[in-house]
Design a protein around this motif. Structure first.
Motif, PDB file in Angstrom:
ATOM      1  N   LEU A  62      -3.389  -0.045  -5.235  1.00 47.84           N
ATOM      2  CA  LEU A  62      -3.095  -0.454  -3.862  1.00 47.84           C
ATOM      3  C   LEU A  62      -3.914  -1.675  -3.451  1.00 47.84           C
ATOM      4  N   ASP A  63      -3.296  -2.554  -2.669  1.00 45.19           N
ATOM      5  CA  ASP A  63      -4.024  -3.694  -2.100  1.00 45.19           C
ATOM      6  C   ASP A  63      -4.877  -3.262  -0.910  1.00 45.19           C
ATOM      7  N   ILE A  64      -4.384  -2.285  -0.157  1.00 47.20           N
ATOM      8  CA  ILE A  64      -5.097  -1.723   0.986  1.00 47.20           C
ATOM      9  C   ILE A  64      -5.202  -0.223   0.760  1.00 47.20           C
ATOM     10  N   LEU A  65      -6.358   0.356   1.079  1.00 41.77           N
ATOM     11  CA  LEU A  65      -6.537   1.799   0.951  1.00 41.77           C
ATOM     12  C   LEU A  65      -6.163   2.460   2.271  1.00 41.77           C
ATOM     13  N   ALA A  66      -5.005   3.109   2.276  1.00 40.84           N
ATOM     14  CA  ALA A  66      -4.459   3.740   3.477  1.00 40.84           C
ATOM     15  C   ALA A  66      -4.675   5.244   3.369  1.00 40.84           C
ATOM     16  N   LEU A  67      -5.546   5.792   4.211  1.00 43.18           N
ATOM     17  CA  LEU A  67      -5.925   7.198   4.114  1.00 43.18           C
ATOM     18  C   LEU A  67      -5.268   8.018   5.214  1.00 43.18           C
ATOM     19  N   ASN A  68      -4.713   9.149   4.826  1.00 45.74           N
ATOM     20  CA  ASN A  68      -4.192  10.124   5.783  1.00 45.74           C
ATOM     21  C   ASN A  68      -5.166  11.295   5.849  1.00 45.74           C
ATOM     22  N   TYR A  69      -5.923  11.378   6.941  1.00 51.94           N
ATOM     23  CA  TYR A  69      -6.814  12.500   7.252  1.00 51.94           C
ATOM     24  C   TYR A  69      -8.054  12.575   6.353  1.00 51.94           C
ATOM     25  N   GLN A  70      -8.048  11.936   5.214  1.00 55.94           N
ATOM     26  CA  GLN A  70      -9.173  12.064   4.290  1.00 55.94           C
ATOM     27  C   GLN A  70     -10.433  11.359   4.775  1.00 55.94           C
ATOM     28  N   GLY A  71     -10.259  10.309   5.574  1.00 53.62           N
ATOM     29  CA  GLY A  71     -11.429   9.565   6.032  1.00 53.62           C
ATOM     30  C   GLY A  71     -12.379  10.430   6.823  1.00 53.62           C
ATOM     31  N   GLU A  72     -11.840  11.231   7.752  1.00 58.57           N
ATOM     32  CA  GLU A  72     -12.661  12.091   8.600  1.00 58.57           C
ATOM     33  C   GLU A  72     -12.935  13.450   7.983  1.00 58.57           C
ATOM     34  N   THR A 102       0.830  -1.195   0.000  1.00 56.90           N
ATOM     35  CA  THR A 102       0.000   0.000   0.000  1.00 56.90           C
ATOM     36  C   THR A 102       0.860   1.238   0.000  1.00 56.90           C
ATOM     37  N   ALA A 103       0.219   2.395  -0.082  1.00 55.68           N
ATOM     38  CA  ALA A 103       0.862   3.697   0.070  1.00 55.68           C
ATOM     39  C   ALA A 103      -0.175   4.639   0.670  1.00 55.68           C
ATOM     40  N   SER A 104       0.252   5.518   1.546  1.00 57.63           N
ATOM     41  CA  SER A 104      -0.684   6.382   2.264  1.00 57.63           C
ATOM     42  C   SER A 104      -1.049   7.600   1.431  1.00 57.63           C
ATOM     43  N   MET A 105      -2.354   7.877   1.362  1.00 56.83           N
ATOM     44  CA  MET A 105      -2.871   8.935   0.495  1.00 56.83           C
ATOM     45  C   MET A 105      -3.479  10.060   1.313  1.00 56.83           C
ATOM     46  N   ASN A 106      -3.013  11.270   1.062  1.00 51.24           N
ATOM     47  CA  ASN A 106      -3.626  12.442   1.679  1.00 51.24           C
ATOM     48  C   ASN A 106      -4.288  13.349   0.642  1.00 51.24           C
ATOM     49  N   ALA A 107      -4.176  12.993  -0.630  1.00 47.98           N
ATOM     50  CA  ALA A 107      -4.747  13.833  -1.682  1.00 47.98           C
ATOM     51  C   ALA A 107      -5.447  13.044  -2.774  1.00 47.98           C
ATOM     52  N   ALA A 108      -5.022  11.817  -3.060  1.00 50.33           N
ATOM     53  CA  ALA A 108      -5.651  11.025  -4.126  1.00 50.33           C
ATOM     54  C   ALA A 108      -7.103  10.738  -3.774  1.00 50.33           C
TER      55      ALA A 108
END
Length: 316
Positions: free
Chosen positions: A66-76, A50-56
């Motif tokens: 990505l195999d796993i969706l890793a979100l930075n701050y975007q979830g909330e 995976t790779a952590s996404m803050n803008a995609a």
């Protein structure tokens, strides 16, 4: 690195990027991500990459790799509520649901959440009535002393309080969990005061002492723990007669607050709320005490005593 560590059972996934610019460069970024993804799996085909996404966004090609969706701050959500309106930078509505809809078979989790800021033991007034708010000199921060209020409601401009993060996760129960930025304060990245030495985002400070947020996360992550935690402290010689909000962190579902033995009201925890708030308490020296219940049974209590009164009681 992968060859060194791939036999360690604690490794659950591999990350080949964190907030990289390529996440927003359409097909070119996705192609590079695919190349890195395939290298990772060639070394360890048993674990996801995976790779952590803050803008995609979900409609971009990058998350599809990505195999796993890793979100930075975007979830909330980022700068998406009234308290953050007018701030510069991207505005993002909460995207847990959008990512899950686009990629229903992929696990979703938050690789960074919150970025809530505070200085341990420091409380500034007035206190925001919002569940999450950015810091400025009139609310939550003091640029002269370079301190941030420890009510654990104030955040970096792109951040969110624990309460706001919990609300988004509870609204989307498919979310696998979160890593909070950050567990400990650290040297550098001193948002919001660039002349400070340390970050403000830790749940635990540089000296290893828990901040108030420690107990808020404990109530969330360890709900069987019998705990109630009052803030702020109760020694305010310059606040007699002034509104001094009292908040309590606990996994209890009901709480009653007393100031010098007088009840300030009994509160039942409502769905989608994560702290008990008495925001109109008038400060007077003495004792503030909370009594809590869970499922109708006594749960945990906590007490704060004005410093000089506590010393007198100890001497007696």
């Amino acid at each position: 690195m992968i060859r060194r560590d791939r036999n360690h059972p604690s490794i659950i996934a591999w990350s080949f990027g964190n907030e990289v610019g390529e996440q927003s460069t359409a097909a070119a970024g996705a192609a590079l991500a695919q190349e890195l993804h395939d290298i990772v799996l060639s070394e360890d085909p048993m674990r996801p990459a995976t790779a952590s996404m803050n803008a995609a966004r979900p409609d971009m090609p990058f998350p599809g790799v990505l195999d796993i969706l890793a979100l930075n701050y975007q979830g909330e959500g980022i700068r998406d509520s009234n308290a953050y309106s007018g701030l510069s930078g991207i505005t993002t509505s909460p995207l847990y649901g959008a990512f899950h809809t686009k990629f229903p078979s992929k696990l979703v989790f938050s690789s960074e959440t919150a970025s809530t800021l505070s200085s341990r033991g420091t409380y500034l007034f007035p206190v925001t009535s919002e569940i999450s708010a950015p810091i400025n000199n009139t609310s939550g921060g003091n640029s002269t002393t370079r301190q941030v209020s420890a009510y654990e409601l104030y955040t970096s401009d792109f951040g969110a309080s624990p309460d706001k993060v919990f609300l988004a996760q509870d609204a989307n129960p498919f979310v696998a969990g979160e890593f909070v930025w950050s567990g400990f304060d650290y040297l550098g990245e001193p948002t919001p005061y660039s002349s400070a030495r340390s970050s403000y985002s830790g749940i635990i400070d540089l000296a290893g002492f828990p901040k108030d947020s420690y107990y808020l996360y404990q109530s969330r992550w360890m709900p069987s723990t019998r705990m109630a935690h009052i803030l702020p402290h109760w020694t305010w010689p310059d606040r007699v007669g002034l509104v001094t909000p009292v908040h309590v962190f606990s996994a209890a579902d009901e709480a009653e607050l007393f100031v010098n033995g007088v009840s300030q009201g009994r509160i039942q925890q409502q769905p989608s709320t994560y702290r008990f708030r008495w925001d109109q308490i008038i400060y007077e020296p003495g004792e503030v005490k909370v009594v809590t219940w869970k499922n109708g049974s006594a749960w945990a209590n906590d007490t704060m005593v004005t410093e000089f009164l506590g010393a007198a009681i100890t001497q007696l």
